[in-house]
Motif scaffolding. Structure first.
Motif, short mmCIF file in Angstrom:
data_model
loop_
_atom_site.label_atom_id
_atom_site.label_comp_id
_atom_site.label_asym_id
_atom_site.label_seq_id
_atom_site.Cartn_x
_atom_site.Cartn_y
_atom_site.Cartn_z
N GLY A 218 -7.63 28.92 -7.77
CA GLY A 218 -6.86 29.75 -6.86
C GLY A 218 -6.34 31.01 -7.52
N ALA A 219 -5.93 30.89 -8.79
CA ALA A 219 -5.41 32.05 -9.51
C ALA A 219 -6.48 33.11 -9.72
CB ALA A 219 -4.85 31.60 -10.86
N ILE A 220 -7.69 32.69 -10.02
CA ILE A 220 -8.79 33.65 -10.23
C ILE A 220 -9.07 34.42 -8.94
CG2 ILE A 220 -11.26 33.83 -10.70
CD1 ILE A 220 -10.91 31.45 -12.65
N ILE A 221 -9.04 33.72 -7.79
CA ILE A 221 -9.26 34.40 -6.50
C ILE A 221 -8.16 35.42 -6.25
CG2 ILE A 221 -9.33 34.05 -3.99
CD1 ILE A 221 -10.58 31.30 -4.55
N LYS A 222 -6.92 35.06 -6.53
CA LYS A 222 -5.80 35.98 -6.31
C LYS A 222 -5.92 37.19 -7.24
CE LYS A 222 -0.76 36.15 -6.00
NZ LYS A 222 0.50 35.37 -6.06
N TRP A 223 -6.35 36.96 -8.47
CA TRP A 223 -6.53 38.09 -9.40
C TRP A 223 -7.57 39.07 -8.86
CZ3 TRP A 223 -11.27 38.88 -11.99
CH2 TRP A 223 -11.28 40.00 -12.81
N TYR A 224 -8.69 38.54 -8.37
CA TYR A 224 -9.73 39.42 -7.84
C TYR A 224 -9.21 40.20 -6.63
CZ TYR A 224 -14.02 41.08 -5.66
OH TYR A 224 -14.98 41.88 -5.09
N ALA A 225 -8.37 39.57 -5.81
CA ALA A 225 -7.86 40.21 -4.60
C ALA A 225 -7.05 41.46 -4.90
CB ALA A 225 -7.03 39.23 -3.79
N VAL A 226 -6.31 41.46 -6.00
CA VAL A 226 -5.45 42.62 -6.31
C VAL A 226 -6.08 43.54 -7.34
CG1 VAL A 226 -3.36 41.32 -5.74
CG2 VAL A 226 -4.16 41.37 -8.11
N GLY B 35 -6.28 32.75 -2.11
CA GLY B 35 -6.22 32.23 -3.47
C GLY B 35 -4.90 31.52 -3.75
N PHE B 36 -3.81 32.08 -3.19
CA PHE B 36 -2.50 31.49 -3.43
C PHE B 36 -2.38 30.13 -2.73
CE2 PHE B 36 2.25 32.74 -3.88
CZ PHE B 36 2.25 32.30 -5.19
N VAL C 140 -3.45 34.14 -15.16
CA VAL C 140 -4.70 33.37 -15.17
C VAL C 140 -4.96 32.79 -16.57
CG1 VAL C 140 -7.21 33.51 -14.97
CG2 VAL C 140 -5.76 34.60 -13.24
N VAL C 141 -4.74 33.61 -17.59
CA VAL C 141 -4.95 33.13 -18.96
C VAL C 141 -4.01 31.97 -19.28
CG1 VAL C 141 -4.75 33.75 -21.40
CG2 VAL C 141 -5.82 35.34 -19.81
N LEU C 142 -2.77 32.08 -18.83
CA LEU C 142 -1.81 31.00 -19.08
C LEU C 142 -2.20 29.72 -18.36
CD1 LEU C 142 1.59 32.91 -18.97
CD2 LEU C 142 0.38 32.05 -20.97
N LEU C 143 -2.81 29.84 -17.19
CA LEU C 143 -3.26 28.64 -16.47
C LEU C 143 -4.45 27.99 -17.18
CD1 LEU C 143 -2.80 29.70 -12.75
CD2 LEU C 143 -1.48 28.01 -14.04
N CYS C 144 -5.23 28.77 -17.89
CA CYS C 144 -6.27 28.18 -18.75
C CYS C 144 -5.62 27.31 -19.82
CB CYS C 144 -7.10 29.27 -19.40
SG CYS C 144 -8.14 30.22 -18.27
N ILE C 145 -4.50 27.80 -20.37
CA ILE C 145 -3.77 27.03 -21.37
C ILE C 145 -3.20 25.76 -20.74
CG2 ILE C 145 -1.76 27.05 -22.91
CD1 ILE C 145 -2.22 30.08 -23.24
#
Length: 574
Positions: free
Chosen positions: A132-140, A185-186, A255-260
């Motif tokens: 979901g976070a990756i989709i939101k990143w692409y949206a903005v 995404g959210f 997004v990077v933090l969610l990978c962690i």
């Protein structure tokens, strides 16, 4: 733009290896303890190991809390760069819990948790959050602007049958395309985030039941809430990095933090698996899930009072967080520091965050000191550094930096409150006190803070005191609320019970961000400056939620006294 991302990726792997090393180290300690002390038979019998498990879960929630409010401190930039007015912003923010509420995903999440167990659900929830976070990143991102997908979202999803008739659609005609896709995404992120919430609660019960459970829950909340402060400080930092504004950098940081967070959950997976191998407990339930289980939970008046108290209280806090920075921008007299000065540099952000971590660490460690002298030394360090942090926030003239102080008092006192609940009790009384503080804070923001418009120092002082007290309120209620659930519900269906509470809570978390945005636009007609809104009406609305929560708190205390639910009793029975 790539360098910060690479740095974050490297830090993620560093954290992974550090935690893995700690895991191995404590595993050796645990094995040694088994040989020297026959009372320690499993990982959870070792204090070091169960607190390591808690740390993994809490750090995962820390990362999710950052992403949850990643756009909150840059609401003004979203309006300037993406054309999101308050209604679009509020609709997108409320979409986080849309699927949980209207597709009943949280109910299914509770069933998945009961059937599949903590470790599987933890990894699944982290993976869903990341998607979901990756989709939101692409949206903005800039890549979305002008794309065919943007054109499709502009001309579609303007009418959703049934949802539009009911007035609960997550989209509306004229909503910016980027806000629509970000909302999609959210929604996905929200499914994973709320699933993670009930999973962490269940995991803490699994590792700490009969031990220091309230302290563990309070500590997890304290660490997770540092994510709010981290978000408030670093989201604007990345958005304005290098002198150019790019809101997608802030989301990429999340997004990077969610990978962690996903890595943390995978490490926890192996710890939890080893615990079950030692205890012989099965992750899957022996008894199949039955609808009657939910019926049994819903028929309990104590459960309903706690659930309603939860939705009222959290609806007055989490939606407010999404607008708090903008509210401060509208009510404080802030002057940007001179360009090229220390207070305008990017390095001051890092220094202030390090000071914040010192405040949190010193305050947290003080809770575990048996030596009174050492306890007061750590508390003194925390208080001194907190004052210094507030001074830096004032000098930076930054609303997001000022609001970032919100979780710090919570970090200081939540473990104290949890420890008190474990040994002394008084959970229902704490709920009442928390509601009183909540009401006072929102009314102060609504009527007192605007009186200091034009008084730069006075306004910031009032803001700091009110935000810190609100943080204390945010400690009192959850620290008492969540440990109460196992006292109300059979252990066999506790996952479903948490899911139902979260589902009811999510109704408020969907509704009130949207309502605040609509009320802002309705009560500020013609206002285009994102720092010129009048927030009185939304704040009074949130204070009314606190009044309702206060009434329910008294009702809960009366029910507890009549039915003997044990909410005022300590968690650790001697």
């Amino acid at each position: 733009m790539q360098t910060p991302r690479l740095r974050e990726k490297k830090s993620g792997f560093t954290i992974f290896f550090v935690i893995l090393a700690v895991h191995i180290h404590f595993d050796r300690i645990q094995k040694s303890n088994i040989m020297s002390n026959s009372t320690i038979k499993t990982l959870r019998d070792s204090a070091a190991m169960r607190w390591t498990a808690l740390l993994l879960l809490a750090l995962a929630m820390f990362c999710s809390y950052i992403f949850m409010d990643i756009l909150s401190p840059i609401k003004d930039l979203m309006q300037e760069t993406r054309g999101w007015d308050s209604t679009a912003f509020g609709t997108m923010q409320g979409s986080e819990v849309f699927l949980n509420v209207f597709v009943f995903f949280l109910i299914f999440a509770g069933i998945i948790l009961d059937k599949m167990g903590v470790r599987f659900t933890a990894v699944l929830s982290a993976g869903v959050m990341l998607v979901g976070a990756i989709i939101k990143w692409y949206a903005v991102s800039e890549s979305f602007m002008g794309s065919g997908l943007e054109n499709w979202f502009t001309h579609n999803l303007n009418y959703i049958p049934l949802f539009d008739e009911l007035g609960v659609s997550p989209f509306y005609r004229g909503m910016p395309a980027s806000a629509k896709l970000a909302a999609c995404g959210f929604m996905i992120f929200g499914c994973g985030c709320e699933m993670a919430g009930i999973t962490v609660s269940r995991g803490i019960v699994k590792w700490f039941k009969g031990r220091e459970m309230a302290l563990a829950m309070g500590s997890e909340m304290a660490l997770a809430r540092l994510g709010v402060a981290t978000c408030m400080i670093f989201s604007p930092f990345f958005a304005r990095l290098g002198g150019s504004v790019d809101v997608s950098r802030s989301v990429a940081f999340g997004v990077v933090l969610l990978c962690i967070a996903l890595i943390m959950c995978i490490v926890y997976f192996f710890m939890d698996k080893k615990l079950d191998e030692q205890t012989g407990e099965a992750e899957e339930k022996d008894d199949p899930f039955k609808v009657s289980d939910i019926g049994r939970i819903l028929s309990d008046w104590g459960f309903w009072i706690v659930a309603l108290l939860c939705v009222l209280y959290y609806s007055a806090i989490f939606p407010f967080q999404k607008y708090a920075v903008n509210m401060l921008q509208c009510n404080l007299t802030l002057t940007e520091p001179a360009a090229g000065s220390f207070w305008a540099s990017s390095s001051v952000t890092i220094i202030q965050y390090v000071i914040m971590l010192v405040v949190a660490a010193a305050g947290f460690i003080s809770n575990f000191q048996k030596d009174k002298v050492k306890q007061y030394i750590f508390l003194g360090i925390a208080v001194i550094m907190l004052i210094f942090y507030c001074y830096m926030g004032y000098m930076r003239q930054s609303a997001e930096s000022i609001f970032a102080v919100f979780p710090l008092l919570a970090v200081l006192i939540t473990p104290i409150l949890g420890n008190y609940l474990d040994h002394k009790g008084k959970g229902a009384t704490m709920l009442i006190l928390g509601a009183v503080l909540l009401i006072a804070c929102h009314l102060t923001f609504a009527f007192v803070l605007p009186l200091f418009k034009g008084n730069a120092a006075g306004g910031v002082i009032v803001a700091y005191v009110t935000i810190l007290v609100l943080g204390a309120s945010f400690s009192l209620v959850p620290a008492a609320l969540w440990p109460s659930v196992p006292k109300l519900v059979d252990a066999k269906v506790i996952g479903s019970a948490y899911a139902l509470i979260f589902w009811i809570q999510n109704i408020g978390l969907w509704l009130f961000p949207l309502l605040i945005g609509k009320v802002l636009d309705k009560t500020n007609p013609g206002v285009t400056d994102p720092t010129a809104f009048n927030y009185t009406a939304p704040l009074v609305m949130l204070a009314c939620l606190g009044i309702a929560a206060l009434i329910l708190g008294f009702v809960l205390k009366a029910v507890d006294r009549k039915k003997g639910l044990g909410l005022e009793l300590p968690n650790i029975q001697h």
